[in-house]
Design a protein around this motif. Structure first.
Motif, short mmCIF file in Angstrom:
data_model
loop_
_atom_site.label_atom_id
_atom_site.label_comp_id
_atom_site.label_asym_id
_atom_site.label_seq_id
_atom_site.Cartn_x
_atom_site.Cartn_y
_atom_site.Cartn_z
N GLN A 1 0.83 -1.22 0.00
CA GLN A 1 0.00 0.00 0.00
C GLN A 1 0.86 1.27 0.00
O GLN A 1 0.40 2.33 -0.34
CB GLN A 1 -0.94 0.01 1.22
CG GLN A 1 -2.07 -0.98 1.11
CD GLN A 1 -3.03 -0.84 2.30
OE1 GLN A 1 -2.97 -1.60 3.25
NE2 GLN A 1 -3.91 0.15 2.24
N THR B 1 -7.41 1.51 1.59
CA THR B 1 -8.54 0.66 1.16
C THR B 1 -9.84 1.33 1.62
O THR B 1 -9.82 2.24 2.47
CB THR B 1 -8.47 -0.73 1.80
OG1 THR B 1 -8.66 -0.58 3.21
CG2 THR B 1 -7.14 -1.41 1.53
N ALA B 2 -10.96 0.86 1.07
CA ALA B 2 -12.27 1.43 1.44
C ALA B 2 -12.50 1.27 2.95
O ALA B 2 -12.98 2.19 3.62
CB ALA B 2 -13.37 0.72 0.65
N LYS B 3 -12.12 0.10 3.49
CA LYS B 3 -12.31 -0.15 4.92
C LYS B 3 -11.46 0.80 5.77
O LYS B 3 -11.90 1.29 6.81
CB LYS B 3 -11.91 -1.59 5.26
CG LYS B 3 -13.04 -2.56 5.07
CD LYS B 3 -12.71 -3.89 5.68
CE LYS B 3 -13.84 -4.87 5.41
NZ LYS B 3 -13.44 -6.24 5.68
N GLN B 4 -10.23 1.04 5.34
CA GLN B 4 -9.35 1.94 6.09
C GLN B 4 -9.89 3.37 6.06
O GLN B 4 -9.85 4.08 7.06
CB GLN B 4 -7.93 1.88 5.52
CG GLN B 4 -7.21 0.59 5.88
CD GLN B 4 -5.94 0.37 5.09
OE1 GLN B 4 -5.76 0.94 4.01
NE2 GLN B 4 -5.06 -0.47 5.62
N LYS B 5 -10.42 3.77 4.89
CA LYS B 5 -10.99 5.13 4.80
C LYS B 5 -12.19 5.25 5.75
O LYS B 5 -12.33 6.23 6.47
CB LYS B 5 -11.40 5.42 3.34
CG LYS B 5 -10.22 5.88 2.49
CD LYS B 5 -10.62 6.22 1.08
CE LYS B 5 -10.68 4.94 0.25
NZ LYS B 5 -10.97 5.16 -1.17
N GLU C 1 -8.39 10.50 -0.64
CA GLU C 1 -8.41 9.05 -0.79
C GLU C 1 -7.10 8.40 -0.34
O GLU C 1 -6.99 7.20 -0.29
CB GLU C 1 -8.64 8.68 -2.27
CG GLU C 1 -9.91 9.24 -2.88
CD GLU C 1 -11.14 8.53 -2.33
OE1 GLU C 1 -11.29 7.33 -2.59
OE2 GLU C 1 -11.95 9.19 -1.62
N GLU C 2 -6.09 9.22 -0.12
CA GLU C 2 -4.77 8.69 0.21
C GLU C 2 -4.26 9.28 1.52
O GLU C 2 -4.90 10.11 2.14
CB GLU C 2 -3.77 9.05 -0.90
CG GLU C 2 -4.13 8.48 -2.25
CD GLU C 2 -3.16 8.99 -3.32
OE1 GLU C 2 -2.96 8.26 -4.28
OE2 GLU C 2 -2.61 10.09 -3.17
#
Lengths: 260, 260
Positions: B13, B22-26, B58-59
């Motif tokens: 990553q 990832t979507a979950k981390q966001k 997003e990052e």
């Protein structure tokens, strides 16, 4: 003898050569274990005495007193554990398996849970079950929850007492020596056969407050570390008990010929 | 630095000075932790590297690489644990806190559970969470379940290898020396700074079969005791890891001045 079922009884239930069974015990023996009239089982009084007994209707008849191997630690270990939000059942279960003598649940500054009387009964039941499962002779004593500062004077030290009390309070992120370093150093006391007791205090989520550590230190507790990582409040007492049990039980074999 | 939130990322990553979330981390960062655009947090790659990073849409942008205290055990410890009917989550959680490097769940003769792929993912997630909570630098590796006999050859010993593998199989009701007696005896190896790994194998409900102990012994495992009481299959690995972690981490301070 190990194939026979074991049940824990209160000492007063043994009356001469009979054991007076409670309704729950009768249910457990007849319904859960599916024993029949005349079946044999072992009754343990939680104070180190075991009897071979036989079911006779509402009672059990004592056939003989059993000589039991002592599966207990050589020193009495009391755990003072701050109540975690969840998981005290797990602490009681594991620490009983690991040989604890007494568990004192305490309410510290950062404790969120105020336990109900039902919880207290549940812990006693878990301790009894875990004693049976782990083949212990004694059932540990679970005390009623008190505030942490009160717990410090639960078992007062006496200058004149022949007993030595070794008291440790487990702290995270401190420079204190590791609990095992102290317990290993203590071997000489055991060898000299002085009566000795160990107390271990483990904190809640978020740890003990500085004030609490100060109070404990004043009451004769030594601060100790449980290692470099931060343990959950459920893992800390299980780890502490493991360390003490291992140190006490590996003494006899420490001069063994270690092959590498 | 400890006040900042830490999240575990996969090594891939991190791409140059960005961390692709990832979507979950966001969701976790923005919704659960309620961090906003520009908030700082720590990203850990599970291989010993930590970065101070800043949320950018997003990052996350890498601000600096952090020098982290090493909270890991000085020796890699692999747990080979027979899958219990219930409670493997607890084994993964506690043993991660206690510093395990790798967990190999195994199916032994007396194992009742055949785990689903969902379980396997769940264990990996628990290991990641427990690493973050306990402030570990590494996330332990959870292997896919295999049969016990296969696990014995997972990490073959080589005559020419500079590494020493110390392998212990924990048994109940045996006359084997205590695990701690062996680990304490091993200190000299650590002092000599030979690379060394420890393997611990703990059994299922009902224990290992005689055949399994025979196979393990042939594969270079030493039988050890965990004490006089019978531990549940969930408690045994937690106890074994506690003993190893304590022995490894109390070395540095064992000559401390012990006050009595």
């Amino acid at each position: 003898m190990r194939q026979l079922q074991r049940i824990a009884i209160a000492p007063f239930q043994k009356q001469q050569e009979q054991i007076v069974l409670t309704a729950k015990q009768k249910h457990y023996l007849y319904r859960v274990l599916r024993l029949g009239e005349g079946s044999k089982f072992i009754a343990m009084d939680g104070e180190g005495q075991w009897w071979l007994t036989q079911l006779r209707g509402e009672e059990a008849r004592v056939l003989e007193k059993l000589e039991v191997e002592n599966q207990e630690l050589s020193i009495s270990v009391t755990l003072i554990s701050a109540l975690p939000k969840n998981g005290f059942d797990e602490i009681v279960r594991c620490c009983t398996e690991l040989g604890v003598s007494c568990i004192a649940p305490v309410i510290s500054k950062r404790t969120l849970l105020k336990p109900s009387p039902q919880k207290f009964q549940r812990w006693q039941k878990i301790a009894q079950e875990a004693s049976e499962q782990s083949e212990r002779t004694f059932v540990p004593n679970i005390l009623e929850p008190v505030n942490f500062d009160q717990s410090l004077s639960l078992f007062p030290d006496s200058e004149n007492s022949a007993a030595q009390h070794k008291k440790y309070i487990c702290t995270a992120r401190s420079d204190s020596p590791h609990l095992l370093a102290y317990i290993s150093g203590q071997k000489y006391a055991i060898e000299q056969e002085k009566p000795c007791q160990i107390w271990l205090a483990t904190g809640p989520e978020g740890g003990w407050t500085e004030k609490e550590i100060e109070l404990a230190t004043e009451a004769g507790f030594q601060t100790v570390s449980l290692g470099k990582r931060i343990l959950r409040s459920v893992t800390a007492p299980i780890f502490a008990l493991s360390v003490v049990a291992a140190a006490l039980e590996s003494i006899a074999i420490e001069n063994v010929d270690v092959k590498f």
